[in-house]
Design a protein around this motif. Structure first.
Motif, mmCIF file in Angstrom:
data_model
loop_
_atom_site.group_PDB
_atom_site.id
_atom_site.type_symbol
_atom_site.label_atom_id
_atom_site.label_comp_id
_atom_site.label_asym_id
_atom_site.label_seq_id
_atom_site.Cartn_x
_atom_site.Cartn_y
_atom_site.Cartn_z
ATOM 1 N N SER A 102 0.173 -1.182 0.086
ATOM 2 C CA SER A 102 0.134 0.491 -0.344
ATOM 3 C C SER A 102 0.571 1.578 -0.113
ATOM 4 N N VAL A 103 2.060 0.939 0.631
ATOM 5 C CA VAL A 103 3.121 2.035 0.180
ATOM 6 C C VAL A 103 3.108 2.645 -1.038
ATOM 7 N N THR A 104 3.100 2.055 -2.377
ATOM 8 C CA THR A 104 3.610 1.965 -2.896
ATOM 9 C C THR A 104 2.312 2.122 -3.662
ATOM 10 N N ALA A 105 1.498 1.977 -3.110
ATOM 11 C CA ALA A 105 0.299 1.700 -4.704
ATOM 12 C C ALA A 105 -0.664 3.313 -4.946
ATOM 13 N N THR A 106 -1.533 2.679 -6.030
ATOM 14 C CA THR A 106 -2.379 4.794 -6.204
ATOM 15 C C THR A 106 -3.416 4.603 -4.870
ATOM 16 N N ALA A 107 -4.228 5.419 -5.002
ATOM 17 C CA ALA A 107 -5.108 6.156 -2.995
ATOM 18 C C ALA A 107 -6.293 5.364 -3.984
ATOM 19 N N ASP A 108 -6.710 5.360 -5.524
ATOM 20 C CA ASP A 108 -7.626 4.856 -5.489
ATOM 21 C C ASP A 108 -7.447 2.742 -5.121
ATOM 22 N N GLU A 109 -6.915 2.225 -5.301
ATOM 23 C CA GLU A 109 -6.450 0.673 -5.042
ATOM 24 C C GLU A 109 -6.082 0.801 -3.687
ATOM 25 N N VAL A 110 -6.116 1.355 -3.027
ATOM 26 C CA VAL A 110 -5.880 1.267 -1.049
ATOM 27 C C VAL A 110 -7.520 1.459 -0.743
ATOM 28 N N LEU A 111 -7.880 2.065 -1.483
ATOM 29 C CA LEU A 111 -9.116 3.540 -0.703
ATOM 30 C C LEU A 111 -10.634 1.573 -1.580
ATOM 31 N N GLY A 112 -9.735 0.904 -2.719
ATOM 32 C CA GLY A 112 -11.002 -0.612 -3.159
ATOM 33 C C GLY A 112 -11.678 0.030 -4.671
ATOM 34 N N SER A 113 -11.471 -0.148 -4.694
ATOM 35 C CA SER A 113 -12.208 -0.533 -6.593
ATOM 36 C C SER A 113 -14.012 0.015 -6.428
ATOM 37 N N THR A 114 -14.422 -0.052 -4.920
ATOM 38 C CA THR A 114 -16.058 -0.401 -5.312
ATOM 39 C C THR A 114 -16.204 1.180 -4.741
ATOM 40 N N GLY A 115 -14.980 1.813 -4.606
ATOM 41 C CA GLY A 115 -15.780 3.649 -4.534
ATOM 42 C C GLY A 115 -16.029 4.089 -2.641
ATOM 43 N N GLY A 116 -16.024 2.986 -2.268
ATOM 44 C CA GLY A 116 -16.365 3.366 -0.826
ATOM 45 C C GLY A 116 -15.792 2.954 -0.176
ATOM 46 N N MET A 117 -15.456 2.815 1.537
ATOM 47 C CA MET A 117 -14.934 3.369 2.431
ATOM 48 C C MET A 117 -15.559 1.734 3.773
ATOM 49 N N ARG A 118 -14.996 1.465 3.922
ATOM 50 C CA ARG A 118 -15.269 -0.236 4.923
ATOM 51 C C ARG A 118 -14.829 1.193 5.858
ATOM 52 N N SER A 119 -16.923 0.503 7.895
ATOM 53 C CA SER A 119 -16.716 1.472 8.455
ATOM 54 C C SER A 119 -15.522 1.327 9.653
ATOM 55 N N PHE A 120 -15.248 2.186 10.499
ATOM 56 C CA PHE A 120 -14.667 1.854 11.702
ATOM 57 C C PHE A 120 -15.290 1.722 12.938
ATOM 58 N N GLY A 121 -15.709 0.733 13.234
ATOM 59 C CA GLY A 121 -16.357 1.079 14.844
ATOM 60 C C GLY A 121 -18.038 1.126 13.490
ATOM 61 N N ALA A 122 -18.902 0.921 15.258
ATOM 62 C CA ALA A 122 -20.154 1.937 14.728
ATOM 63 C C ALA A 122 -20.720 3.294 14.566
ATOM 64 N N ASP A 123 -19.234 3.641 15.342
ATOM 65 C CA ASP A 123 -19.672 5.623 15.167
ATOM 66 C C ASP A 123 -17.931 6.168 14.351
ATOM 67 N N GLN A 124 -17.309 5.309 14.014
ATOM 68 C CA GLN A 124 -15.644 6.326 13.228
ATOM 69 C C GLN A 124 -16.193 5.623 12.190
ATOM 70 N N GLN A 125 -16.961 6.642 10.915
ATOM 71 C CA GLN A 125 -16.992 5.789 9.381
ATOM 72 C C GLN A 125 -15.427 6.460 8.787
ATOM 73 N N GLN A 126 -15.103 6.128 7.805
ATOM 74 C CA GLN A 126 -14.749 6.847 6.520
ATOM 75 C C GLN A 126 -12.996 6.995 7.433
ATOM 76 N N ALA A 127 -12.875 5.696 8.090
ATOM 77 C CA ALA A 127 -11.257 5.884 9.578
ATOM 78 C C ALA A 127 -10.163 4.802 8.188
ATOM 79 N N LEU A 128 -9.222 5.619 7.553
ATOM 80 C CA LEU A 128 -7.861 5.267 7.635
ATOM 81 C C LEU A 128 -6.789 4.344 8.146
ATOM 82 N N VAL A 129 -5.755 3.282 8.693
ATOM 83 C CA VAL A 129 -5.737 3.653 9.395
ATOM 84 C C VAL A 129 -3.620 3.560 8.813
ATOM 85 N N VAL A 130 -2.586 3.927 9.381
ATOM 86 C CA VAL A 130 -1.078 4.658 9.135
ATOM 87 C C VAL A 130 -0.846 3.709 9.920
ATOM 88 N N VAL A 131 0.781 3.070 9.434
ATOM 89 C CA VAL A 131 1.147 2.536 10.256
ATOM 90 C C VAL A 131 2.489 3.190 10.276
#
Length: 505
Positions: free
Chosen positions: A60-89
């Motif tokens: 993911s460090v070298t992937a395109t942003a669209d590849e990181v976010l997925g081809s569906t155009g949506g983002m998974r939710s993080f828990g019940a209340d924290q929607q549209q979150a990204l995790v960076v290590v």
């Protein structure tokens, strides 16, 4: 109007489920090769499988942003209340630092990804993913057949109802029940025209309903509520025998609405329409509150009031074979069906019981509405929740709408998926195919009871009204408005009102 809630409780022996977790421990055999010395401090080898250094960078460090976010155009939710979150290590001297970045939209997410990829210390970037316990450890969870039928654990990956307030107008609630600890808001009692603080249960019906909606989950006791993240606003409007008056129910609905309820559950009803309750329901609806009610337990082809009120989500009962329960009232006013037979929930003395009735089908729909609210941070509620819950129901009966199951069996997962899409502005509200025959005795006029957004003028309908002695129906066509009705004030009698969608202008 006297409202009663006959409780078809089936109390039987229940078994305590002992849940045990075992851990498998692997012991290397004596003929395995010895592990070589690690070439660097953060690398090790177990058996023949090499464990990569923790500083290894993900693709993911070298992937395109669209590849990181997925081809569906949506983002998974993080828990019940924290929607549209990204995790960076990010690599640090003390180990990997896990960062959660909440993003407002896809463009915002892409900016976070671009910034992270420019940092040489970043090891990975991904959309946040929900996780859940492998097994729910509530004592009687294994007996809650409705939870597996409705695939509730899968739905919890999207929402547990957090942030939603569900008012339960009933016999009150056991405020000391350990499986409702921290789940209850201060309630109020409305009985015989008087009101007082508190809403202590003295019959058990309201405690059962409240537990189904919001009992604590995974706490090792009792049951799991379908929306354990929601809070219950208890309103006692029925007495120690489960009876009450329409005026008290109406007062309770108004009070609950003013206290901030997002959903009102009415596991009660009677055969006659109450103008007071109807006015209270309309007030709640004007505040974007969804009212959910049970259809009734007489097994007749007439849905009770207030479930039959326009815009109230009327819920019938299904058994564990996903067939309409024999006792469940049905008819053209029914919207959806949900599990209602042999339902385990909470008892007044702190224990658990099981019972049957449409009273225990309605809470599943109320819990599902709370989950829609939680998943969308309150964007999907009221009339929109009504349309989504009805429009995504699983068509288990005759094709399309049928009087036994309405638009079908409640489907929380489909509803949550649709709610996310609607909240994001990516799709429109569902418009189920409408074809209802509505039989009712009237004195002056017939109201059209239909599915559709009150503000939507895009669908063309035809409707008519025929006297039961064979008078030819008058057929009109036009656009649906918020107050569409066909009045016939000259002759009182039994009429059939029909409505069907004929096209889009």
């Amino acid at each position: 109007m006297r409202l009663s809630t006959p409780l078809s409780a089936v109390l039987g022996a229940t078994s305590v489920l002992a849940l045990a977790a075992t851990a498998a421990v692997a012991t290397p055999s004596s003929n395995q090769p010895a592990a070589p010395a690690a070439s660097q401090p953060d690398q090790q080898q177990i058996g023949a499988e090499e464990i990569l250094p923790w500083r290894t960078k993900d693709d993911s460090v070298t992937a395109t942003a669209d590849e990181v976010l997925g081809s569906t155009g949506g983002m998974r939710s993080f828990g019940a209340d924290q929607q549209q979150a990204l995790v960076v290590v990010r690599a640090t001297a003390s180990g990997p630092a896990i960062e959660t970045h909440k993003t407002k939209n896809r463009a915002d997410a892409k900016a976070v990804i671009t910034a992270a990829q420019a940092d040489p210390n970043v090891l990975s970037i991904e959309t946040a993913q929900a996780v859940n316990a492998e097994a729910i450890n509530d004592q009687y969870y294994g007996q809650q057949w409705a939870m597996s039928t409705l695939r509730v654990e899968e739905a919890w990956k999207r929402s547990n109802g957090s942030g939603a307030v569900v008012a339960v107008l009933d016999t009150g609630v056991d405020t000391d029940h350990p499986d409702l600890a921290g789940q209850l808001m201060p309630g109020r009692t409305f009985l015989n025209g008087a009101q007082s603080a508190g809403a202590e249960d003295d019959f058990g019906h309201g405690t059962h309903v409240s537990g189904q909606i919001a009992a604590l989950a995974n706490n090792g006791i009792g049951i799991a509520g379908m929306a354990p993240g929601a809070r219950i606003l208890p309103v006692k409007a029925l007495d120690s025998r489960g009876n009450g008056w329409d005026s008290d129910v109406a007062s309770g609905i108004v009070w609950a609405t003013n206290q901030g309820a997002h959903v009102v559950n009415l596991s009660l009803g009677g055969p006659n329409r109450s103008a007071a309750v109807a006015a209270a329901v309309r007030y709640a609806q004007s505040k974007n509150v969804l009212v959910v009610a049970s259809s009734g337990n007489s097994g007749s082809a007439i849905v009770n009031y207030p479930a039959a009120e326009n815009g109230v989500l009327a819920v019938g009962a299904m058994d564990s074979a996903t067939q309409p329960a024999s006792y469940s009232d049905y008819g053209p006013h029914l919207d959806v069906a949900a599990p209602g037979t042999q339902i385990y929930s909470l008892r007044m003395d702190g224990g658990v019981r099981r019972a049957s009735g449409t009273s225990f089908a309605s809470p599943h729909a109320s819990a599902a509405a709370a989950m829609l609210f939680g998943a969308t941070s309150g964007k999907v509620r009221g009339r929109n929740a009504y349309l989504i819950l009805a429009g995504t129901a699983d068509d288990v009966g005759a094709a399309g709408f049928d009087e036994r199951t309405g638009f079908g069996m409640l489907d929380p997962n489909e509803a949550l998926e649709k709610a996310a899409c609607v909240a994001a502005g990516s799709c429109s509200l569902p418009m189920p195919n409408v074809s209802k025959n509505i039989n009712q005795q009237v004195a002056q006029h017939v109201w059209l009871d239909l599915m559709g957004r009150p503000h939507d003028g895009a669908w063309v309908y035809r409707w008519g009204n025929a006297f039961d002695k064979g008078t030819k129906p008058s057929v009109l066509s036009g656009r649906l408005t918020a107050s569409s009705e066909y009045r016939r004030g000259r002759i009182a009698g039994y009429y059939r009102t029909f409505l069907s969608r004929t096209g889009v202008p």
